[in-house]
Motif scaffolding. Structure first.
Motif, short mmCIF file in Angstrom:
data_model
loop_
_atom_site.label_atom_id
_atom_site.label_comp_id
_atom_site.label_asym_id
_atom_site.label_seq_id
_atom_site.Cartn_x
_atom_site.Cartn_y
_atom_site.Cartn_z
N THR A 33 -4.99 -0.26 -8.10
CA THR A 33 -3.50 0.05 -8.63
C THR A 33 -3.53 0.67 -10.02
OG1 THR A 33 -3.29 -2.20 -9.73
CG2 THR A 33 -2.65 -1.89 -7.20
N TYR B 225 -6.92 2.22 -1.40
CA TYR B 225 -7.21 0.93 -0.78
C TYR B 225 -8.38 1.35 0.38
CZ TYR B 225 -3.70 2.07 2.91
OH TYR B 225 -2.93 2.57 3.73
N VAL C 51 0.81 -1.05 -0.03
CA VAL C 51 0.00 0.08 -0.24
C VAL C 51 0.91 1.19 -0.14
CG1 VAL C 51 -1.89 -1.09 1.25
CG2 VAL C 51 -0.20 -0.07 2.53
N VAL D 197 -8.40 -2.90 -3.30
CA VAL D 197 -7.51 -2.11 -3.72
C VAL D 197 -7.16 -1.72 -5.15
CG1 VAL D 197 -4.67 -2.17 -3.60
CG2 VAL D 197 -6.15 -3.43 -1.66
N ALA E 216 2.07 4.14 -1.95
CA ALA E 216 1.19 4.76 -3.04
C ALA E 216 2.28 5.32 -3.97
CB ALA E 216 0.14 5.80 -2.67
N VAL F 197 -0.14 1.88 -5.69
CA VAL F 197 -1.65 1.66 -5.06
C VAL F 197 -2.14 3.11 -5.39
CG1 VAL F 197 -2.91 1.40 -2.87
CG2 VAL F 197 -1.20 -0.39 -3.55
#
Length: 545
Positions: free
Chosen positions: A273, A99, A64, A271, A66, A96
């Motif tokens: 992406t 989420y 996670v 999640v 980002a 990511v």
């Protein structure tokens, strides 16, 4: 959009699903697309810490961070500890974007739901009857691509008095359904993936996905059955589906609907992406050029050869046209490329061979043709890419025949003037459109032809017609095929062709059948023939069977 796929899973799921589930989509001028790329089954296991009755403890692992694209993975097997360990189900590329993990203070993981990145773009609407205390199928969050940097959140299980650690939040149990709406309009590059963590207990869940243009200009892209496993009720409980999308700057949101069907469902996390910039050229193998005629040999019978050309990734349809393909022919063989249609990974080339010719044909992408993926990376144009199968072409010189007449049975007398319906099947597809003039009564009775209906299955299957024969006087009925009837190569049926069955028409009333009543009968063996069984019935003649 480029992903590093597990080849076995890619073959099983991605290609077949794309052709099946997306075939019904209306192709637009845009390259927007929606695809179930992957689905994993994640089995339940008992909680690895403390009292096993404290609930299951399988983990859902995902990076996670980002700011960091990378190697976050979904794990299908946990060795009974909280330490990250293989095997991993698959990796994904891309940082990511957002989420959202369900959970909270009503289960055995303290704290609020875990969210991150642009999580305001994810909205859950769930129907639940209760919340289970156990942190079943916890979502474990990696803050970087280094598993050693896991968030370690303390777990307090007030029911069982055990303590352990697992990053993230616990999944919900006893849910009926959950709908998620995800705003993908701001995704960098307009492409990415949505990872949905869902399940059911002792039942098979359902999952559907829709991508929408909220302006209503472009049609919805829908995958009605995004749950691929198709398995019956099982002990796995949890599934993980990856939905890849390309918005092309036109589509705005993706909505998924998960339904348990039992009210005992499980739901854990979503999640989102981003896609990694695609710098890899697409490829095309000769074996991925496949025809619909089984590789031949074929007769030039007026039917097309339909080639499907499957590339390694999604291609830009604006770069693909009829000028990019050619059919190399030998002998007198030849023909015309009638159409080229592209969608997603597949180009369909419709080639119509010249009738009555001999030789071979072979489709290929021309040398120098410019075909590019959605990122503009080009297929290698240095040399032509030819089908690995060369189809032998034979001229069709065989005339069609009548394969069968199907009609009422048995032969014999027909009373009154009923309409008799025949089903006439030919040996191959015929190009002539048949009507009442192509049939007559070959018998002696006055009769007319009623409705003639083409019920042919189409394609390369033989032509089939139903024909009504309507008598109007006494005599015989015998359906006969007449006139000029040709196959696609111009070979004519040898006429007339007459049905072997003959019906006799009696315009009167069918006579009543006589009856014999048997009562108070006994049986004995015949003295003349001990193998005969004699029925002796009172007031009746003896019946010998």
């Amino acid at each position: 959009m480029k992903r590093h796929h597990n080849p076995a899973i890619q073959r099983l799921f991605a290609d077949s699903l794309f052709l099946g589930a997306l075939a019904a989509f209306t192709a637009s001028a845009h390259a927007a697309s929606l695809e179930v790329d992957f689905q994993a089954t994640i089995a339940s296991q008992e909680h690895p810490i403390g009292n096993p009755a404290g609930g299951e403890g399988r983990y859902y692992n995902v990076s996670v961070n980002a700011a960091n694209p990378g190697t976050g993975a979904y794990r299908a097997t946990i060795p009974g500890t909280n330490d990250p360990a293989p095997p991993f189900v698959r990796n994904y590329d891309g940082p990511v974007y957002a989420y959202k993990f369900t959970g909270g203070s009503n289960d055995n993981i303290n704290g609020t739901d875990a969210t991150g990145g642009n999580f305001g773009s994810i909205v859950f609407t769930s129907t639940d009857s209760t919340m289970n205390r156990f942190g079943q199928q916890q979502g474990r969050l990696w803050t970087s691509n280094d598993p050693g940097s896991d968030l370690q959140v303390s777990i307090a299980d007030p029911v069982n008095g055990t303590t352990g650690s697992a990053g993230g939040k616990g999944g919900w149990r006893f849910l009926n359904d959950c709908t998620g709406t995800i705003d993908v309009s701001a995704i960098p590059g307009g492409a990415g993936s949505i990872h949905i963590y869902y399940g059911d207990y002792n039942a098979t869940p359902t999952l559907s996905v829709v991508m929408r243009d909220t302006d209503g200009i472009e049609p919805d892209l829908t995958i009605a059955e995004a749950h691929l496993n198709g398995d019956a009720a099982n002990n796995c409980e949890y599934y993980l589906a990856e939905i890849d999308f390309v918005t092309d700057g036109v589509y705005d949101e993706v909505e998924f609907v998960w339904t348990s069907g039992t009210g005992d469902g499980r739901f854990g996390a979503v999640v989102v992406t981003e896609a990694v910039a695609d710098a890899v050229d697409p490829t095309l193998a000769p074996a991925d050029i496949v025809d619909n005629r089984g590789g031949g040999p074929i007769d030039t019978d007026g039917n097309p050869v339909i080639y499907t050309v499957t590339y390694s990734e999604f291609m830009d349809p604006a770069t693909i046209g009829a000028d990019d393909f050619e059919v190399i022919a030998t002998g007198t063989a030849g023909g015309t490329i009638e159409s080229v249609v592209h969608y997603g990974k597949v180009t369909t080339v419709n080639f119509l061979p010249t009738e009555g010719t001999d030789g071979t044909i072979q489709l290929q992408v021309k040398a120098g043709a410019v075909l590019a993926d959605l990122a503009g990376n080009e297929l290698d144009p240095t040399t032509a890419i030819a089908d690995d199968n060369i189809i032998t072409v034979n001229p069709d010189t065989t005339p069609p025949t009548v394969a069968s007449f199907d009609r009422p049975t048995p032969n014999g007398t027909i009373y009154g003037l009923p309409t008799i319906t025949y089903t006439v099947t030919f040996s191959e597809p015929i190009s002539t459109a048949l009507d009442a003039t192509n049939f007559t009564n070959g018998g002696t009775a006055a009769a007319t032809i009623g409705t003639v209906t083409d019920i042919s299955p189409g394609g390369l299957e033989p032509s089939v017609y139903t024909v009504e024969l309507i008598p109007s006087g006494t005599g015989t009925l015998q359906l006969e095929v007449q006139g000029t009837i040709e196959d696609g190569a111009g070979n004519a049926l040898v006429v007339p062709v007459t049905d072997a069955k003959v019906f006799t028409i009696d315009t009167g009333t069918e006579p009543a059948r006589e009856t014999v009543t048997l009562d108070a009968f006994t049986t004995s063996n015949s003295s003349a023939n001990p193998h005969d069984l004699v029925f002796d019935a009172s007031a009746s003649d003896k019946l010998v069977v």
